[in-house]
Write an enzyme that holds these catalytic residues in place. Structure first.
Site, PDB file in Angstrom:
ATOM      1  N   LYS A  46       0.855  -1.121  -0.061  1.00  0.00           N
ATOM      2  CA  LYS A  46      -0.164   0.034  -0.072  1.00  0.00           C
ATOM      3  C   LYS A  46       0.972   1.203  -0.099  1.00  0.00           C
ATOM      4  O   LYS A  46       2.148   1.246   0.558  1.00  0.00           O
ATOM      5  CB  LYS A  46      -0.929  -0.114   1.100  1.00  0.00           C
ATOM      6  CG  LYS A  46      -0.012   0.152   2.523  1.00  0.00           C
ATOM      7  CD  LYS A  46      -0.981  -0.425   3.855  1.00  0.00           C
ATOM      8  CE  LYS A  46      -0.370  -0.464   4.952  1.00  0.00           C
ATOM      9  NZ  LYS A  46      -1.067  -0.744   6.201  1.00  0.00           N
ATOM     10  N   TYR A 266      16.004  29.532  10.546  1.00  0.00           N
ATOM     11  CA  TYR A 266      14.839  30.014  10.959  1.00  0.00           C
ATOM     12  C   TYR A 266      14.830  30.004  12.439  1.00  0.00           C
ATOM     13  O   TYR A 266      14.924  29.158  13.137  1.00  0.00           O
ATOM     14  CB  TYR A 266      13.688  29.633  10.378  1.00  0.00           C
ATOM     15  CG  TYR A 266      13.417  29.832   8.932  1.00  0.00           C
ATOM     16  CD1 TYR A 266      13.261  31.455   8.522  1.00  0.00           C
ATOM     17  CD2 TYR A 266      13.147  29.014   8.088  1.00  0.00           C
ATOM     18  CE1 TYR A 266      13.062  31.700   7.333  1.00  0.00           C
ATOM     19  CE2 TYR A 266      12.873  29.222   6.672  1.00  0.00           C
ATOM     20  CZ  TYR A 266      12.708  30.539   6.540  1.00  0.00           C
ATOM     21  OH  TYR A 266      12.527  30.840   5.145  1.00  0.00           O
TER      22      TYR A 266
HETATM   23  C1  LIG Z   1      -0.309  -1.933   6.731  1.00  0.00           C
HETATM   24  C2  LIG Z   1      -0.909  -3.116   7.293  1.00  0.00           C
HETATM   25  C3  LIG Z   1      -0.233  -4.321   7.523  1.00  0.00           C
HETATM   26  C4  LIG Z   1       1.463  -4.173   7.419  1.00  0.00           C
HETATM   27  O1  LIG Z   1       1.802  -3.566   8.370  1.00  0.00           O
HETATM   28  P1  LIG Z   1       3.284  -3.469   8.858  1.00  0.00           P
HETATM   29  O2  LIG Z   1       3.449  -3.045  10.292  1.00  0.00           O
HETATM   30  O3  LIG Z   1       3.849  -2.589   7.979  1.00  0.00           O
HETATM   31  O4  LIG Z   1       3.998  -4.929   8.498  1.00  0.00           O
HETATM   32  C5  LIG Z   1      -0.817  -5.680   7.752  1.00  0.00           C
HETATM   33  N1  LIG Z   1      -2.158  -5.621   7.811  1.00  0.00           N
HETATM   34  C6  LIG Z   1      -2.917  -4.607   7.613  1.00  0.00           C
HETATM   35  C7  LIG Z   1      -4.436  -4.585   7.991  1.00  0.00           C
HETATM   36  C8  LIG Z   1      -2.195  -3.295   7.518  1.00  0.00           C
HETATM   37  O5  LIG Z   1      -3.049  -2.228   7.408  1.00  0.00           O
END
Ligand SMILES: *Cc1c(COP(=O)(O)O)cnc(C)c1O
Length: 376
Positions: A46, A266
């Site tokens: 994702k 800054y």
């Molecule tokens: C993002 C996600 C993962 C992966 O999680 P990591 O901590 O990056 O390994 C697995 N399952 C679900 C439902 C997620 O949303």
């Protein structure tokens, strides 16, 4: 050997460059798959594969043997389908209203996590003769996505509906897997086992990256690693168990002398305590290098790595510029590439200075960087 593929602005001109090691990505997947066996290992890709690029990441993972992929939203699924015609693709955010035909056409499997989604998907399945598939998401204590255990029981008692959606996976998600001793892990495991017993024929999935390291009780039939594939630390406070995939470097635009008692950046938040050499890098928070990682008199900022030595940030990170102290690195000069994170400065260390997690730094990698893929 490593092949290099240039995909954006020339690294000679860019303010910063990202080098993505697809060989390390593939190695990381194989390592996690071995660790999870006999459970199968999927890959979570994702958010543009955690910022590294969906298509190159997915192709490298598929070549390593990965068959099942999870993305968050349907648009990502459509892109992934174009790259991997034969992969199994689940969409974690489920079925947005009216999106059913897109799922069917791209052969995407929604992870159904609410009653309205289930009803809408069932209607589509009854209407279309094609072979639609979906996963069932149950919430075991996170209160994010998923049917409640009592809704899952209700579904069990509604055979028509269950038969219409014919799920091929039941899954849940751990809230605290990054903290191995957290009592939530065992609590969620117990709830998941109970709900899963209602659907004894379905393959089951519970573990993200950190869940894999909680041990075999948590593996079930399929694990869903994300961050560990990309070289980030899965377990809070522990170094990453996997190889570095992403190296981010910024270029030195100029090196300047600064007097003791002067200030940098800054807000003049950092006072120079000795005659110093300050290198100005051409990247900043607009590129995803979080301003929160800044340095000040009151607060230690992130560090960088140049010419074999560590150089600390000085003063605030600006939109397009960042200052580092190279007083002790006399050879540092205009045009040098400085590692912001990578093999020497773990992404999670920078994230700690920014009061966030490695996930956020990776998924925020800026669009101005030149990107190079190696190791494919
Ligand atoms: C993002 C996600 C993962 C992966 O999680 P990591 O901590 O990056 O390994 C697995 N399952 C679900 C439902 C997620 O949303």
């Amino acid at each position: 050997m490593a092949t290099t593929q240039q995909t954006s602005a020339s690294a000679d001109l860019a303010c910063g460059r990202v080098t993505i090691d697809l060989g390390a990505l593939a190695d990381n997947w194989r390592m996690l798959a071995r660790r999870a066996a006999p459970a199968a290992a999927a890959a979570v890709v994702k958010a543009d594969a955690y910022g590294i690029g969906l298509e190159p990441a997915a192709r490298a993972l598929a070549e390593a043997g990965c068959r099942t992929f999870f993305i968050a939203v349907v648009e990502e699924g459509v892109r992934l389908r174009a790259a991997l015609p034969d992969a199994t693709i689940y969409v974690l955010d489920g079925l947005p209203g009216g999106a059913g035909d897109t799922f069917a056409e791209a052969q995407l499997r929604p992870v159904l996590g609410s009653w309205p989604e289930i009803e809408e998907w069932a209607a589509l399945c009854r209407k279309r003769s094609s072979d639609l598939k979906a996963a069932l998401h149950v919430d075991t204590g996170m209160n994010r996505l998923g049917l409640t255990p009592s809704e899952a029981q209700r579904l069990r008692r509604t055979p028509d509906l269950l038969a219409a959606i014919a799920p091929d996976l039941i899954m849940s998600h751990l809230a605290c897997a990054d903290t191995p001793d957290h009592p939530m892990n065992r609590q969620q495991l117990a709830v998941f086992r109970e709900v899963r017993a209602l659907f004894p024929d379905l393959p089951a999935s519970l573990a993200n990256s950190a869940g894999i390291f909680l041990g075999p009780d948590f593996h079930f039939d399929l694990v869903r690693p994300g961050i560990a594939l990309y070289g980030g630390s899965a377990v809070s406070g522990q170094p990453s168990a996997t190889r570095t995939v992403v190296t981010l470097e910024a270029r030195v635009l100029q090196v300047r002398e600064a007097d003791e008692g002067g200030h940098v950046g800054y807000g003049a938040t950092e006072t120079i305590s000795r005659p110093s050499r300050i290198a100005i890098l051409g990247t900043g928070y607009a590129d995803g290098y979080h301003r929160r990682a800044s340095s000040s008199d009151a607060r230690l900022g992130a560090r960088t790595y140049v010419r074999g030595k560590f150089a600390p940030l000085v003063g605030r990170i600006s939109m397009d510029l960042t200052a580092i102290d190279v007083t002790d690195i006399p050879e540092a000069t205009r045009g040098d590439w400085v590692e912001l994170f990578g093999p020497n400065v773990p992404v999670d260390e920078v994230a700690g200075h920014a009061e966030t997690i490695g996930y956020e730094l990776l998924t925020a990698l800026g669009r101005r960087y030149a990107r190079t893929y190696i190791g494919s």
